[in-house]
Design an enzyme around this catalytic site. Sequence first.
Site, PDB file in Angstrom:
ATOM      1  N   HIS A  29     112.730  13.914  57.577  1.00  0.00           N
ATOM      2  CA  HIS A  29     114.116  14.354  57.430  1.00  0.00           C
ATOM      3  C   HIS A  29     114.149  15.859  57.176  1.00  0.00           C
ATOM      4  O   HIS A  29     114.001  16.304  56.037  1.00  0.00           O
ATOM      5  CB  HIS A  29     114.781  13.622  56.263  1.00  0.00           C
ATOM      6  CG  HIS A  29     114.800  12.131  56.422  1.00  0.00           C
ATOM      7  ND1 HIS A  29     113.672  11.360  56.242  1.00  0.00           N
ATOM      8  CD2 HIS A  29     115.807  11.275  56.743  1.00  0.00           C
ATOM      9  CE1 HIS A  29     113.983  10.084  56.442  1.00  0.00           C
ATOM     10  NE2 HIS A  29     115.269  10.006  56.751  1.00  0.00           N
ATOM     11  N   HIS A  69     114.626  11.121  50.661  1.00  0.00           N
ATOM     12  CA  HIS A  69     114.277  11.322  52.073  1.00  0.00           C
ATOM     13  C   HIS A  69     113.993  12.801  52.356  1.00  0.00           C
ATOM     14  O   HIS A  69     113.312  13.123  53.325  1.00  0.00           O
ATOM     15  CB  HIS A  69     115.392  10.814  52.982  1.00  0.00           C
ATOM     16  CG  HIS A  69     116.733  11.421  52.715  1.00  0.00           C
ATOM     17  ND1 HIS A  69     117.595  10.937  51.771  1.00  0.00           N
ATOM     18  CD2 HIS A  69     117.360  12.482  53.278  1.00  0.00           C
ATOM     19  CE1 HIS A  69     118.691  11.665  51.750  1.00  0.00           C
ATOM     20  NE2 HIS A  69     118.576  12.621  52.659  1.00  0.00           N
ATOM     21  N   GLY A 117     113.932   7.442  46.899  1.00  0.00           N
ATOM     22  CA  GLY A 117     114.132   7.131  48.309  1.00  0.00           C
ATOM     23  C   GLY A 117     115.295   6.185  48.475  1.00  0.00           C
ATOM     24  O   GLY A 117     116.245   6.494  49.205  1.00  0.00           O
ATOM     25  N   ASP A 158     125.146  13.007  49.512  1.00  0.00           N
ATOM     26  CA  ASP A 158     126.341  12.191  49.712  1.00  0.00           C
ATOM     27  C   ASP A 158     126.002  10.709  49.578  1.00  0.00           C
ATOM     28  O   ASP A 158     126.752   9.945  48.968  1.00  0.00           O
ATOM     29  CB  ASP A 158     126.924  12.452  51.108  1.00  0.00           C
ATOM     30  CG  ASP A 158     127.467  13.857  51.276  1.00  0.00           C
ATOM     31  OD1 ASP A 158     128.449  14.188  50.609  1.00  0.00           O
ATOM     32  OD2 ASP A 158     126.904  14.618  52.079  1.00  0.00           O
ATOM     33  N   ARG A 359     115.947 -18.429  23.875  1.00  0.00           N
ATOM     34  CA  ARG A 359     116.667 -17.167  23.634  1.00  0.00           C
ATOM     35  C   ARG A 359     116.814 -16.925  22.135  1.00  0.00           C
ATOM     36  O   ARG A 359     116.774 -15.782  21.674  1.00  0.00           O
ATOM     37  CB  ARG A 359     118.038 -17.173  24.318  1.00  0.00           C
ATOM     38  CG  ARG A 359     119.013 -18.199  23.785  1.00  0.00           C
ATOM     39  CD  ARG A 359     120.443 -17.977  24.268  1.00  0.00           C
ATOM     40  NE  ARG A 359     121.318 -19.063  23.825  1.00  0.00           N
ATOM     41  CZ  ARG A 359     122.642 -18.989  23.788  1.00  0.00           C
ATOM     42  NH1 ARG A 359     123.260 -17.888  24.173  1.00  0.00           N
ATOM     43  NH2 ARG A 359     123.365 -20.018  23.389  1.00  0.00           N
ATOM     44  N   GLU A 428     124.821  -4.240  35.286  1.00  0.00           N
ATOM     45  CA  GLU A 428     123.416  -4.654  35.346  1.00  0.00           C
ATOM     46  C   GLU A 428     122.558  -3.701  36.172  1.00  0.00           C
ATOM     47  O   GLU A 428     121.421  -3.407  35.797  1.00  0.00           O
ATOM     48  CB  GLU A 428     123.305  -6.067  35.923  1.00  0.00           C
ATOM     49  CG  GLU A 428     123.802  -7.174  35.008  1.00  0.00           C
ATOM     50  CD  GLU A 428     125.285  -7.444  35.189  1.00  0.00           C
ATOM     51  OE1 GLU A 428     125.788  -8.376  34.541  1.00  0.00           O
ATOM     52  OE2 GLU A 428     125.930  -6.727  35.979  1.00  0.00           O
ATOM     53  N   PHE A 454     122.028 -12.976  37.130  1.00  0.00           N
ATOM     54  CA  PHE A 454     122.435 -11.603  37.403  1.00  0.00           C
ATOM     55  C   PHE A 454     121.252 -10.663  37.614  1.00  0.00           C
ATOM     56  O   PHE A 454     121.451  -9.460  37.801  1.00  0.00           O
ATOM     57  CB  PHE A 454     123.330 -11.082  36.285  1.00  0.00           C
ATOM     58  CG  PHE A 454     124.589 -11.885  36.099  1.00  0.00           C
ATOM     59  CD1 PHE A 454     125.268 -12.392  37.199  1.00  0.00           C
ATOM     60  CD2 PHE A 454     125.086 -12.152  34.837  1.00  0.00           C
ATOM     61  CE1 PHE A 454     126.429 -13.152  37.041  1.00  0.00           C
ATOM     62  CE2 PHE A 454     126.238 -12.906  34.662  1.00  0.00           C
ATOM     63  CZ  PHE A 454     126.917 -13.408  35.768  1.00  0.00           C
ATOM     64  N   ASP A 486     129.157 -24.017  32.889  1.00  0.00           N
ATOM     65  CA  ASP A 486     129.536 -22.780  33.578  1.00  0.00           C
ATOM     66  C   ASP A 486     129.406 -22.901  35.094  1.00  0.00           C
ATOM     67  O   ASP A 486     129.979 -22.098  35.834  1.00  0.00           O
ATOM     68  CB  ASP A 486     128.682 -21.599  33.088  1.00  0.00           C
ATOM     69  CG  ASP A 486     129.147 -21.089  31.738  1.00  0.00           C
ATOM     70  OD1 ASP A 486     130.322 -21.336  31.392  1.00  0.00           O
ATOM     71  OD2 ASP A 486     128.354 -20.442  31.035  1.00  0.00           O
ATOM     72  N   HIS A 490     126.760 -19.484  37.778  1.00  0.00           N
ATOM     73  CA  HIS A 490     125.976 -18.971  36.656  1.00  0.00           C
ATOM     74  C   HIS A 490     124.653 -19.712  36.469  1.00  0.00           C
ATOM     75  O   HIS A 490     123.938 -19.457  35.502  1.00  0.00           O
ATOM     76  CB  HIS A 490     126.795 -19.041  35.361  1.00  0.00           C
ATOM     77  CG  HIS A 490     127.836 -17.971  35.258  1.00  0.00           C
ATOM     78  ND1 HIS A 490     128.807 -17.794  36.219  1.00  0.00           N
ATOM     79  CD2 HIS A 490     128.043 -17.004  34.323  1.00  0.00           C
ATOM     80  CE1 HIS A 490     129.581 -16.769  35.863  1.00  0.00           C
ATOM     81  NE2 HIS A 490     129.129 -16.269  34.731  1.00  0.00           N
TER      82      HIS A 490
END
Length: 686
Positions: A29, A69, A117, A158, A359, A428, A454, A486, A490
Amino acid sequence: MAPSDLDRRCIDTIRFLAADMVQQANSGHPGLPMGAAAMAYVLWTRHLRHNPTDPHWPNRDRFVLSAGHGSALLYALLHLTGYDLPLEELRAFRQWESRTPGHPELHCTPGVEMTTGPLGQGISHAVGMAIAEAHLAARFNRPAFPLIDHFTYVLASDGDLMEGVSAEACALAGHLRLGKLTVLYDDNRVSLAGSTSLAFTEDVAARFRAYGWQVLQVPDGYNLEAVDAALRLAKADLTRPSLLMVRTVLGYGAPRKQGTFHAHGAPLGAEELRAAKEAAGWPVEAPFLVPTEVQEHMRAALDVGRQQEQSWEELRARYGAAYPEQARELERRLRRELPHGWEEGLPSFEPAQGPMPTRRASEVVLQELGKRIPELMGGSADLNPSTLSWLKGEGDFQAPAHQPEDRQGAVGGPWGYEGRNLHFGVREHAMGTIAGGLALHGGILPYTATFLVFSDYMRPPMRLAALQGLQVVYLFTHDSIGVGEDGPTHQPVEQLMGLRTVPGLDVIRPADANETVEAWRAALRRKDGPTAIVLTRQAVPILDRKECAPASGLLRGGYVLWQSGDGLPEVMLIGTGSEVALALAAGRRLAEQGIRVRVVSLPCWELFERQPTDYRESVLPPSVRARVSVEAGVRLGWERYLGFEGIAIGVDRFGASAPAEVLYARYGLTVDAVVRAALDVRERLH
């Protein structure tokens, strides 16, 4: 003001080194390096504090080429300023085993701060670097001792600002008022497919002002004094990050291709490159030319950098005399050594405590680790009450002047940059990048937390963490259809196996509270890559270790949890996470029928595969072909341990909304189902 002749020759050297690299490789590039060379030259010669002879000097400014790039620009700058990157490496651009790969790579090229990149990643990781600088400065600096005092600079395109992750991360940076973060936006209004007007017409300046950034516009990116003045203004305002919108021309100087997408991602071609050099008065028949006066001017960075680092070393020595305890602590952190005795006295759990979500066990472990490991820092994507991932009493990382009236959810402790609990918001993707930036900076051991489903949102920075060998701990809770009511949105079914496909990422799904302790131990012992710890929402039994093998077997990835009878088993049951207890119950029922059965806990495939062959075969003897796996996720991949003859019990379709116990029964994750599968495979193979 027009640049001096020497400035112009230096900039042209950068431009044509980059163009020559791309031309020789016939790949790359050239557009960004040619267009952005002037602003990069100003930054690197007038502002960037760095020492080419010591690329890892802790108090250096960080420069992140988010537009990776344009790597040829960075390689030209590194070579010219005296890094260990000889001209031969520039000639080998994009070739096998060169130190000048197509996009910058952290451990490949001296002076490269991160692997970039994928657009949006560099600028977003830089937010993490700026957070690390602010936190360490708040923790360690003292009056007259600004030991941690540096800037993070980004060159972004951009495309970087189009990517959603940059919006997430930059919004948070504005909220946190990270005044030592400066982004130079190469505002050339051209992308690979054409003009940015095809898809990108928003008011970028207004967007960043709304984020809380200082926005400075440089209408002529080739006016060196204007670029310099904007950088000075950015450095002077330490209350907010700065965006410098520098108007440039893609492929500047290439007479027929400049300002068009034709200059973006392909060599200029011999004829166009010749014309560009002729227009600039540059020798045409001398590729990779570095004029003597240019080299002498640019290599001044060597003496300046050594002097800057020496002054800092003198400051560090005085700091060590005045604050010896803090100095030792900072040195330990920068060496990436954990405190002595951090593993001693970690919690253990007994079956009498009753079933416990892993958890919840992780929360207990995390509180202990937080007291012992002060560099441990992290948070969740607005899910602390669900992921249980806070460090209680360690404060919230917030801008010191930002004191909202409603601090509901704060965990106590310092309120400011000293705080160790990061509130990422529902972001996230940015959370993953910021954690990577914290690890790249040094002095911080980052962790993140969200639901396993997620993890898809943060896959790109996790991949980069694995690629770069960064020590980041990812906590993923709500790990299966055990999420229950849920419903399928989920309930992760494919994510666990998907994470296992990432090279260099250790994925640990502990079976109970004690394996959770060992999962944290494994993650913190590992220095050369990231770890994902996958945890249940639902309660699971705490296994009786008087009857089962110690949970420390997790540190080898897999181990024989329990076996009936002596000698080789007739059938093996292999499980992970919450399904290990199910496999154990099935194994005991089979044993009651006189069948020799082995139950294997296999919480981390990656750790297990790194064990010697004889150990792996002692756990899973090749001669025992009657095997059943049970895991609440897709079955794809289990053939590695089952061969073509074993039976995998899993979930190959999306979940449903119902209580967890109902879903486990409906989806065939039951003791009866495991027993039937074991009897079936045993009968077929005997």
